[in-house]
Design a protein around this motif. Structure first.
Motif, PDB file in Angstrom:
ATOM      1  N   GLU A  41     -34.341  -5.498  58.508  1.00 26.43           N
ATOM      2  CA  GLU A  41     -33.074  -5.583  58.364  1.00 26.43           C
ATOM      3  C   GLU A  41     -32.821  -7.327  59.020  1.00 26.43           C
ATOM      4  O   GLU A  41     -31.978  -7.401  59.763  1.00 26.43           O
ATOM      5  CB  GLU A  41     -32.140  -4.771  59.044  1.00 26.43           C
ATOM      6  N   SER A  42     -33.750  -8.209  58.547  1.00 23.28           N
ATOM      7  CA  SER A  42     -33.469  -9.543  58.902  1.00 23.28           C
ATOM      8  C   SER A  42     -33.256 -10.479  57.757  1.00 23.28           C
ATOM      9  O   SER A  42     -32.713 -11.450  57.821  1.00 23.28           O
ATOM     10  CB  SER A  42     -34.778  -9.816  59.634  1.00 23.28           C
ATOM     11  N   HIS A  43     -33.898 -10.063  56.434  1.00 17.59           N
ATOM     12  CA  HIS A  43     -33.582 -10.746  55.369  1.00 17.59           C
ATOM     13  C   HIS A  43     -33.067 -10.081  54.192  1.00 17.59           C
ATOM     14  O   HIS A  43     -33.449  -8.925  53.949  1.00 17.59           O
ATOM     15  CB  HIS A  43     -35.104 -11.295  54.920  1.00 17.59           C
ATOM     16  N   PHE A  44     -32.036 -10.607  53.593  1.00 19.53           N
ATOM     17  CA  PHE A  44     -31.229  -9.949  52.522  1.00 19.53           C
ATOM     18  C   PHE A  44     -30.729 -10.780  51.400  1.00 19.53           C
ATOM     19  O   PHE A  44     -31.075 -11.962  51.467  1.00 19.53           O
ATOM     20  CB  PHE A  44     -29.896  -9.632  53.138  1.00 19.53           C
ATOM     21  N   THR A  45     -30.570 -10.119  50.215  1.00 18.98           N
ATOM     22  CA  THR A  45     -30.140 -10.886  49.054  1.00 18.98           C
ATOM     23  C   THR A  45     -28.654 -10.142  48.790  1.00 18.98           C
ATOM     24  O   THR A  45     -28.614  -8.894  48.866  1.00 18.98           O
ATOM     25  CB  THR A  45     -31.093 -10.818  47.800  1.00 18.98           C
ATOM     26  N   ALA A  46     -27.848 -10.846  48.593  1.00 22.67           N
ATOM     27  CA  ALA A  46     -26.339 -10.381  48.256  1.00 22.67           C
ATOM     28  C   ALA A  46     -26.227 -10.895  46.803  1.00 22.67           C
ATOM     29  O   ALA A  46     -25.896 -12.181  46.680  1.00 22.67           O
ATOM     30  CB  ALA A  46     -25.299 -10.731  49.012  1.00 22.67           C
ATOM     31  N   ASP A  47     -26.104  -9.964  45.859  1.00 17.58           N
ATOM     32  CA  ASP A  47     -25.550 -10.309  44.598  1.00 17.58           C
ATOM     33  C   ASP A  47     -24.025  -9.961  44.322  1.00 17.58           C
ATOM     34  O   ASP A  47     -23.982  -8.697  44.489  1.00 17.58           O
ATOM     35  CB  ASP A  47     -26.397  -9.502  43.451  1.00 17.58           C
ATOM     36  N   ILE A  48     -23.178 -10.732  44.303  1.00 16.67           N
ATOM     37  CA  ILE A  48     -21.699 -10.377  44.106  1.00 16.67           C
ATOM     38  C   ILE A  48     -21.022 -11.154  43.102  1.00 16.67           C
ATOM     39  O   ILE A  48     -21.215 -12.582  42.787  1.00 16.67           O
ATOM     40  CB  ILE A  48     -20.968 -10.628  45.494  1.00 16.67           C
ATOM     41  N   THR A  49     -20.226 -10.426  42.442  1.00 15.28           N
ATOM     42  CA  THR A  49     -19.201 -10.900  41.325  1.00 15.28           C
ATOM     43  C   THR A  49     -17.770 -10.656  41.838  1.00 15.28           C
ATOM     44  O   THR A  49     -17.366  -9.599  41.869  1.00 15.28           O
ATOM     45  CB  THR A  49     -19.708 -10.391  39.973  1.00 15.28           C
ATOM     46  N   ALA A  50     -17.080 -11.636  41.883  1.00 18.85           N
ATOM     47  CA  ALA A  50     -15.749 -11.571  42.397  1.00 18.85           C
ATOM     48  C   ALA A  50     -14.794 -12.543  41.655  1.00 18.85           C
ATOM     49  O   ALA A  50     -15.147 -13.800  41.616  1.00 18.85           O
ATOM     50  CB  ALA A  50     -15.575 -11.667  43.752  1.00 18.85           C
ATOM     51  N   SER A  51     -13.525 -12.146  41.663  1.00 21.02           N
ATOM     52  CA  SER A  51     -12.513 -13.291  40.887  1.00 21.02           C
ATOM     53  C   SER A  51     -12.297 -14.448  42.000  1.00 21.02           C
ATOM     54  O   SER A  51     -12.021 -15.616  41.227  1.00 21.02           O
ATOM     55  CB  SER A  51     -11.116 -12.662  40.604  1.00 21.02           C
ATOM     56  N   GLN A  52     -12.245 -14.174  43.328  1.00 25.57           N
ATOM     57  CA  GLN A  52     -12.290 -15.279  44.259  1.00 25.57           C
ATOM     58  C   GLN A  52     -13.191 -16.523  43.927  1.00 25.57           C
ATOM     59  O   GLN A  52     -12.923 -17.636  44.462  1.00 25.57           O
ATOM     60  CB  GLN A  52     -12.341 -15.061  45.614  1.00 25.57           C
ATOM     61  N   PHE A  53     -14.411 -16.316  43.360  1.00 17.40           N
ATOM     62  CA  PHE A  53     -15.206 -17.358  42.957  1.00 17.40           C
ATOM     63  C   PHE A  53     -15.088 -18.172  41.628  1.00 17.40           C
ATOM     64  O   PHE A  53     -15.691 -19.171  41.555  1.00 17.40           O
ATOM     65  CB  PHE A  53     -16.728 -16.642  42.907  1.00 17.40           C
ATOM     66  N   ASP A  54     -14.180 -17.723  40.953  1.00 15.08           N
ATOM     67  CA  ASP A  54     -13.856 -18.353  39.525  1.00 15.08           C
ATOM     68  C   ASP A  54     -13.398 -19.733  39.973  1.00 15.08           C
ATOM     69  O   ASP A  54     -12.529 -20.024  40.991  1.00 15.08           O
ATOM     70  CB  ASP A  54     -12.682 -17.593  38.982  1.00 15.08           C
ATOM     71  N   GLY A  55     -13.941 -20.804  39.189  1.00 14.45           N
ATOM     72  CA  GLY A  55     -13.837 -22.259  39.409  1.00 14.45           C
ATOM     73  C   GLY A  55     -14.092 -22.757  40.681  1.00 14.45           C
ATOM     74  O   GLY A  55     -13.887 -24.166  40.869  1.00 14.45           O
ATOM     75  N   LEU A  56     -15.111 -22.241  41.666  1.00 16.33           N
ATOM     76  CA  LEU A  56     -15.500 -22.811  42.861  1.00 16.33           C
ATOM     77  C   LEU A  56     -16.934 -23.226  42.385  1.00 16.33           C
ATOM     78  O   LEU A  56     -17.340 -22.972  41.603  1.00 16.33           O
ATOM     79  CB  LEU A  56     -15.522 -21.909  43.950  1.00 16.33           C
ATOM     80  N   THR A  57     -17.100 -24.145  43.386  1.00 16.64           N
ATOM     81  CA  THR A  57     -18.651 -24.591  43.262  1.00 16.64           C
ATOM     82  C   THR A  57     -19.662 -23.680  44.115  1.00 16.64           C
ATOM     83  O   THR A  57     -19.097 -22.881  44.638  1.00 16.64           O
ATOM     84  CB  THR A  57     -18.855 -26.037  43.949  1.00 16.64           C
ATOM     85  N   ARG A  58     -20.863 -23.727  43.774  1.00 14.68           N
ATOM     86  CA  ARG A  58     -21.856 -22.872  44.412  1.00 14.68           C
ATOM     87  C   ARG A  58     -21.733 -22.937  45.678  1.00 14.68           C
ATOM     88  O   ARG A  58     -21.952 -21.941  46.549  1.00 14.68           O
ATOM     89  CB  ARG A  58     -23.458 -23.051  43.888  1.00 14.68           C
ATOM     90  N   LEU A  59     -21.587 -24.215  46.382  1.00 17.07           N
ATOM     91  CA  LEU A  59     -21.544 -24.377  47.725  1.00 17.07           C
ATOM     92  C   LEU A  59     -20.479 -23.527  48.298  1.00 17.07           C
ATOM     93  O   LEU A  59     -20.338 -23.231  49.289  1.00 17.07           O
ATOM     94  CB  LEU A  59     -21.431 -25.990  48.182  1.00 17.07           C
ATOM     95  N   ALA A  60     -19.118 -24.021  47.611  1.00 23.95           N
ATOM     96  CA  ALA A  60     -17.802 -23.297  48.108  1.00 23.95           C
ATOM     97  C   ALA A  60     -18.095 -21.587  48.132  1.00 23.95           C
ATOM     98  O   ALA A  60     -17.538 -21.137  49.036  1.00 23.95           O
ATOM     99  CB  ALA A  60     -16.703 -23.845  47.253  1.00 23.95           C
ATOM    100  N   ARG A  61     -18.723 -21.241  47.175  1.00 22.32           N
ATOM    101  CA  ARG A  61     -18.817 -19.706  47.015  1.00 22.32           C
ATOM    102  C   ARG A  61     -19.596 -19.249  48.291  1.00 22.32           C
ATOM    103  O   ARG A  61     -19.318 -18.260  49.011  1.00 22.32           O
ATOM    104  CB  ARG A  61     -19.463 -19.170  45.933  1.00 22.32           C
ATOM    105  N   HIS A  62     -20.837 -20.072  48.540  1.00 24.01           N
ATOM    106  CA  HIS A  62     -21.569 -19.789  49.598  1.00 24.01           C
ATOM    107  C   HIS A  62     -20.765 -19.658  51.049  1.00 24.01           C
ATOM    108  O   HIS A  62     -21.110 -19.039  51.798  1.00 24.01           O
ATOM    109  CB  HIS A  62     -22.893 -20.674  49.692  1.00 24.01           C
ATOM    110  N   ARG A  63     -20.033 -20.782  51.110  1.00 27.82           N
ATOM    111  CA  ARG A  63     -19.488 -21.045  52.366  1.00 27.82           C
ATOM    112  C   ARG A  63     -18.396 -19.720  52.851  1.00 27.82           C
ATOM    113  O   ARG A  63     -18.203 -19.301  53.824  1.00 27.82           O
ATOM    114  CB  ARG A  63     -18.496 -22.426  52.264  1.00 27.82           C
TER     115      ARG A  63
END
Length: 89
Positions: A41-63
């Motif tokens: 429980e120290s290393h994870f991957t999160a795959d997420i699809t959500a409307s809040q990410f529409d139109g955002l850059t990858r950096l903005a989504r990660h933030r």
């Protein structure tokens, strides 16, 4: 899943109400590496699809994801791979 993975999933569900979300504990792939904990429980991957990410850059989504998981990233989580997509992708 363990307690940390459950907490990550719960926080992401609450913050983004995603149409798709998968949280994977990748800790076993990093055994013996920096930041790896004996119990995992120290290393994870999160795959997420959500409307809040529409139109955002990858950096903005990660933030956005990093802000929601700030407590976990400051403590038990050493590494988090984020795959964030908008609904229109």
């Amino acid at each position: 899943m363990g307690a940390v993975a459950d907490r990550i999933e719960e926080k992401l569900q609450k913050a983004f109400a995603p149409s798709a979300l998968t949280v994977t504990d990748d800790s076993h792939l990093h055994a013996g590496h920096a930041g790896a904990r004996p119990g995992g429980e120290s290393h994870f991957t999160a795959d997420i699809t959500a409307s809040q990410f529409d139109g955002l850059t990858r950096l903005a989504r990660h933030r956005l994801v990093n802000d929601v998981l700030a407590e976990e990233l400051a403590g038990p989580v050493h590494a988090l791979v984020i795959r964030a997509r908008g609904l229109n992708e």
